[in-house]
Design a protein around this motif. Structure first.
Motif, PDB file in Angstrom:
ATOM      1  N   ILE A 141       0.882  -1.178   0.000  1.00 13.10           N
ATOM      2  CA  ILE A 141       0.000   0.000   0.000  1.00 13.10           C
ATOM      3  C   ILE A 141       0.912   1.219   0.000  1.00 13.10           C
ATOM      4  CG2 ILE A 141      -0.300  -0.042   2.532  1.00 13.10           C
ATOM      5  CD1 ILE A 141      -3.169   1.093   2.013  1.00 13.10           C
ATOM      6  N   GLY A 142       0.609   2.167  -0.838  1.00 12.24           N
ATOM      7  CA  GLY A 142       1.483   3.333  -0.910  1.00 12.24           C
ATOM      8  C   GLY A 142       0.754   4.553  -1.434  1.00 12.24           C
ATOM      9  N   VAL A 143       1.158   5.697  -0.904  1.00  9.36           N
ATOM     10  CA  VAL A 143       0.608   6.982  -1.349  1.00  9.36           C
ATOM     11  C   VAL A 143       1.802   7.857  -1.719  1.00  9.36           C
ATOM     12  CG1 VAL A 143      -0.676   9.039  -0.598  1.00  9.36           C
ATOM     13  CG2 VAL A 143      -1.440   6.775   0.127  1.00  9.36           C
TER      14      VAL A 143
ATOM     15  N   ARG B 165       0.421  12.455   0.994  1.00  9.16           N
ATOM     16  CA  ARG B 165       0.291  11.736   2.272  1.00  9.16           C
ATOM     17  C   ARG B 165      -0.338  12.609   3.355  1.00  9.16           C
ATOM     18  NH1 ARG B 165       6.087   8.712   2.253  1.00  9.16           N
ATOM     19  NH2 ARG B 165       5.684   7.640   0.290  1.00  9.16           N
ATOM     20  N   GLY B 166      -0.882  11.945   4.367  1.00  8.93           N
ATOM     21  CA  GLY B 166      -1.435  12.657   5.525  1.00  8.93           C
ATOM     22  C   GLY B 166      -2.761  13.329   5.236  1.00  8.93           C
ATOM     23  N   LYS B 167      -3.413  12.965   4.107  1.00 12.15           N
ATOM     24  CA  LYS B 167      -4.686  13.606   3.753  1.00 12.15           C
ATOM     25  C   LYS B 167      -5.843  12.602   3.825  1.00 12.15           C
ATOM     26  CE  LYS B 167      -2.233  16.371   0.250  1.00 12.15           C
ATOM     27  NZ  LYS B 167      -2.040  17.643   0.937  1.00 12.15           N
ATOM     28  N   GLY B 168      -5.549  11.388   4.265  1.00 10.85           N
ATOM     29  CA  GLY B 168      -6.622  10.385   4.396  1.00 10.85           C
ATOM     30  C   GLY B 168      -6.723   9.423   3.214  1.00 10.85           C
TER      31      GLY B 168
ATOM     32  N   GLY C  14      -4.516   7.087   2.226  1.00  9.67           N
ATOM     33  CA  GLY C  14      -4.105   5.741   2.643  1.00  9.67           C
ATOM     34  C   GLY C  14      -5.243   5.024   3.347  1.00  9.67           C
ATOM     35  N   ARG C  15      -5.878   5.738   4.248  1.00  9.10           N
ATOM     36  CA  ARG C  15      -6.975   5.104   5.001  1.00  9.10           C
ATOM     37  C   ARG C  15      -8.147   4.759   4.075  1.00  9.10           C
ATOM     38  NH1 ARG C  15      -8.210   7.210  10.814  1.00  9.10           N
ATOM     39  NH2 ARG C  15      -6.297   6.043  11.155  1.00  9.10           N
TER      40      ARG C  15
ATOM     41  N   ASN D 250       9.509   1.049  10.014  1.00  7.80           N
ATOM     42  CA  ASN D 250       8.530   1.905   9.335  1.00  7.80           C
ATOM     43  C   ASN D 250       7.438   2.317  10.337  1.00  7.80           C
ATOM     44  OD1 ASN D 250       6.912   3.232   7.533  1.00  7.80           O
ATOM     45  ND2 ASN D 250       6.885   1.595   6.013  1.00  7.80           N
TER      46      ASN D 250
ATOM     47  N   ASN E 210       5.716   5.016  10.808  1.00  9.12           N
ATOM     48  CA  ASN E 210       4.482   5.643  10.308  1.00  9.12           C
ATOM     49  C   ASN E 210       3.486   4.608   9.804  1.00  9.12           C
ATOM     50  OD1 ASN E 210       5.465   8.126  10.923  1.00  9.12           O
ATOM     51  ND2 ASN E 210       6.155   8.603   8.841  1.00  9.12           N
TER      52      ASN E 210
ATOM     53  N   LYS F 117       1.917   2.906  12.768  1.00  8.47           N
ATOM     54  CA  LYS F 117       0.866   3.757  13.367  1.00  8.47           C
ATOM     55  C   LYS F 117      -0.396   3.708  12.504  1.00  8.47           C
ATOM     56  CE  LYS F 117       3.704   7.237  15.682  1.00  8.47           C
ATOM     57  NZ  LYS F 117       4.298   8.570  15.495  1.00  8.47           N
ATOM     58  N   PHE F 118      -0.159   3.737  11.200  1.00  8.52           N
ATOM     59  CA  PHE F 118      -1.261   3.714  10.231  1.00  8.52           C
ATOM     60  C   PHE F 118      -2.140   2.471  10.451  1.00  8.52           C
ATOM     61  CE2 PHE F 118      -2.385   2.169   5.869  1.00  8.52           C
ATOM     62  CZ  PHE F 118      -3.280   3.160   5.522  1.00  8.52           C
ATOM     63  N   TYR F 119      -1.502   1.299  10.560  1.00  6.72           N
ATOM     64  CA  TYR F 119      -2.279   0.064  10.725  1.00  6.72           C
ATOM     65  C   TYR F 119      -2.883  -0.044  12.125  1.00  6.72           C
ATOM     66  CZ  TYR F 119      -0.057  -1.345   6.374  1.00  6.72           C
ATOM     67  OH  TYR F 119       0.359  -1.402   5.080  1.00  6.72           O
TER      68      TYR F 119
ATOM     69  N   SER G 263      -3.742   2.264  14.150  1.00 10.99           N
ATOM     70  CA  SER G 263      -4.857   3.192  14.382  1.00 10.99           C
ATOM     71  C   SER G 263      -6.130   2.738  13.670  1.00 10.99           C
ATOM     72  CB  SER G 263      -4.482   4.619  13.956  1.00 10.99           C
ATOM     73  OG  SER G 263      -4.430   4.697  12.556  1.00 10.99           O
TER      74      SER G 263
HETATM   75  C1  LIG Z   1       1.635   4.407   5.156  1.00 10.82           C
HETATM   76  C2  LIG Z   1       0.912   5.279   4.111  1.00 10.82           C
HETATM   77  C3  LIG Z   1       0.280   4.352   3.064  1.00 10.82           C
HETATM   78  C4  LIG Z   1      -0.186   6.086   4.812  1.00 10.82           C
HETATM   79  O1  LIG Z   1      -0.925   6.794   3.844  1.00 10.82           O
HETATM   80  P1  LIG Z   1      -1.474   8.282   4.128  1.00 10.82           P
HETATM   81  O2  LIG Z   1      -2.392   8.643   3.025  1.00 10.82           O
HETATM   82  O3  LIG Z   1      -0.340   9.192   4.392  1.00 10.82           O
HETATM   83  O4  LIG Z   1      -2.268   8.013   5.512  1.00 10.82           O
HETATM   84  P2  LIG Z   1      -3.598   8.753   5.996  1.00 10.82           P
HETATM   85  O5  LIG Z   1      -3.493  10.213   5.690  1.00 10.82           O
HETATM   86  O6  LIG Z   1      -4.776   8.044   5.476  1.00 10.82           O
HETATM   87  O7  LIG Z   1      -3.472   8.557   7.571  1.00 10.82           O
HETATM   88  C5  LIG Z   1      -4.238   7.632   8.280  1.00 10.82           C
HETATM   89  C6  LIG Z   1      -3.675   7.433   9.671  1.00 10.82           C
HETATM   90  O8  LIG Z   1      -2.402   6.805   9.600  1.00 10.82           O
HETATM   91  C7  LIG Z   1      -1.510   7.314  10.594  1.00 10.82           C
HETATM   92  N1  LIG Z   1      -0.405   8.008   9.878  1.00 10.82           N
HETATM   93  C8  LIG Z   1      -0.276   8.152   8.535  1.00 10.82           C
HETATM   94  N2  LIG Z   1       0.843   8.806   8.235  1.00 10.82           N
HETATM   95  C9  LIG Z   1       1.451   9.071   9.410  1.00 10.82           C
HETATM   96  C10 LIG Z   1       2.655   9.741   9.767  1.00 10.82           C
HETATM   97  N3  LIG Z   1       3.478  10.265   8.840  1.00 10.82           N
HETATM   98  N4  LIG Z   1       2.979   9.831  11.063  1.00 10.82           N
HETATM   99  C11 LIG Z   1       2.165   9.315  12.014  1.00 10.82           C
HETATM  100  N5  LIG Z   1       1.006   8.678  11.730  1.00 10.82           N
HETATM  101  C12 LIG Z   1       0.648   8.552  10.458  1.00 10.82           C
HETATM  102  C13 LIG Z   1      -2.313   8.271  11.420  1.00 10.82           C
HETATM  103  O9  LIG Z   1      -2.881   7.509  12.456  1.00 10.82           O
HETATM  104  C14 LIG Z   1      -3.403   8.708  10.449  1.00 10.82           C
HETATM  105  O10 LIG Z   1      -4.576   9.056  11.121  1.00 10.82           O
HETATM  106  P3  LIG Z   1      -4.855  10.592  11.540  1.00 10.82           P
HETATM  107  O11 LIG Z   1      -4.686  11.404  10.291  1.00 10.82           O
HETATM  108  O12 LIG Z   1      -6.247  10.535  12.043  1.00 10.82           O
HETATM  109  O13 LIG Z   1      -3.814  10.905  12.563  1.00 10.82           O
HETATM  110  C15 LIG Z   1       1.884   6.290   3.440  1.00 10.82           C
HETATM  111  O14 LIG Z   1       2.548   6.997   4.443  1.00 10.82           O
HETATM  112  C16 LIG Z   1       2.934   5.673   2.515  1.00 10.82           C
HETATM  113  O15 LIG Z   1       2.682   5.460   1.350  1.00 10.82           O
HETATM  114  N6  LIG Z   1       4.151   5.406   3.026  1.00 10.82           N
HETATM  115  C17 LIG Z   1       5.243   4.889   2.210  1.00 10.82           C
HETATM  116  C18 LIG Z   1       4.983   3.487   1.770  1.00 10.82           C
HETATM  117  C19 LIG Z   1       4.758   2.604   2.970  1.00 10.82           C
HETATM  118  O16 LIG Z   1       5.507   2.660   3.931  1.00 10.82           O
HETATM  119  N7  LIG Z   1       3.706   1.749   2.889  1.00 10.82           N
HETATM  120  C20 LIG Z   1       3.349   0.858   3.963  1.00 10.82           C
HETATM  121  C21 LIG Z   1       4.297  -0.239   4.077  1.00 10.82           C
HETATM  122  S1  LIG Z   1       3.530  -1.799   3.954  1.00 10.82           S
END
Ligand SMILES: CC(C)(COP(=O)(O)OP(=O)(O)OC[C@H]1O[C@@H](n2cnc3c(N)ncnc32)[C@H](O)[C@@H]1OP(=O)(O)O)[C@@H](O)C(=O)NCCC(=O)NCCS
Length: 239
Positions: free
Chosen positions: A175-177, A182-185, A187-188, A214, A216, A219-221, A223
């Motif tokens: 999964i990747g954004v 990022r941080g705009k929802g 990923g969720r 990793n 972040n 935390k993502f999973y 949460s």
């Molecule tokens: C992990 C990833 C997919 C999250 O996508 P995203 O669109 O940034 O995440 P969202 O905006 O939907 O955030 C959802 C929740 O995740 C957590 N989260 C996401 N990014 C975070 C960060 N940089 N720091 C802390 N918490 C984070 C928070 O709990 C957040 O909820 P909140 O906004 O209510 O606090 C993205 O950071 C990514 O692509 N990372 C690089 C690739 C990767 O590591 N993939 C996962 C490995 S399997």
């Protein structure tokens, strides 16, 4: 031990990178035996071996270290059951579609240098170009249905790769954004689509493996309601 060694050639990796790569799949107790295996592997043209220990035992870690293997990854597997899912009150409403073959070129651009926490980007055996190639080939195979069952994406921004595992468990393979979205929802929202799809397929348990470093993504999973399930360690050895 003559020529039979507990090594499986990783043909996909070998073909893609044009370097013979194998997996040490059974770990002998004695370092001398590992050394013999390494000699035979060299004579068969292997340039690199990987070895995953799951669950990790320190005696195995010591054996691998003594034979010159180095740590390349500590993996954490998380799991979610349907009833534990928590996606918050304000799930982003964004168009999410199934990715198709025509989307491959854009997804290959997005995926480049996205998974910087993965072992491929910091193991000295792999160049950055190798690591990019691995992920680009991975997403292409996933969309073609070779290595996954479904890929969802938010156009130009992010994607999620879903696979039905043989244990009747769903697996989020990737999964990747893209960085700037990022941080705009997003990923969720992608996570929500993938879980909904797994549930529609009758799979009520879904797993994902990520890296311990990793934070972040952990935390993502967590949460969203995922719970820790297991961990593993991956070692590498350049021959
Ligand atoms: C992990 C990833 C997919 C999250 O996508 P995203 O669109 O940034 O995440 P969202 O905006 O939907 O955030 C959802 C929740 O995740 C957590 N989260 C996401 N990014 C975070 C960060 N940089 N720091 C802390 N918490 C984070 C928070 O709990 C957040 O909820 P909140 O906004 O209510 O606090 C993205 O950071 C990514 O692509 N990372 C690089 C690739 C990767 O590591 N993939 C996962 C490995 S399997």
């Amino acid at each position: 031990m003559k020529n039979k060694i507990p090594i499986i050639e990783l043909k996909w990796d070998t073909r893609l990178l044009k370097k013979k790569i194998g997996r040490l799949c059974m770990l002998p107790n004695h370092v001398k035996k590992i050394d013999t295996i390494l000699d035979v592997a060299r004579s068969k043209g292997y340039l690199y071996l990987t070895c995953r220990i799951d669950p990790p035992e320190f005696s195995q870690v010591r054996s691998l270290e003594s034979a010159g293997f180095y740590l390349t990854d500590v993996g954490v597997t998380l799991e979610i059951k349907k009833q534990d899912l928590y996606l918050g009150e304000n799930l982003l409403k964004v168009p999410i579609n199934t990715a198709t073959i025509k989307d491959i070129p854009i997804l290959k651009k997005i995926i480049k240098s996205l998974f910087l926490h993965s072992r491929f980007y910091h193991d000295p055996f792999f160049t950055k170009d190798d690591a990019d190639k691995i992920y680009q080939a991975w997403i292409e195979d996933a969309i073609k249905g070779i290595s996954a069952d479904k890929v969802f994406w938010v156009k130009n921004k992010g994607f999620v790769v879903c696979k039905k595992s043989h244990l009747k468990i769903g697996e989020i393979s990737l999964i990747g954004v893209a960085n700037k979205f990022r941080g705009k929802g997003i990923g969720r929202a992608l996570l929500a689509s993938s879980l909904e799809w797994f549930y529609s397929q009758g799979l009520n348990k879904v797993r994902v493996r990520t890296q311990l470093i990793n934070i972040n993504s952990l935390k993502f999973y967590l949460s969203a309601g995922f719970k820790l399930c297991s961990c593993d360690m991956v070692f590498g050895k350049i021959l």
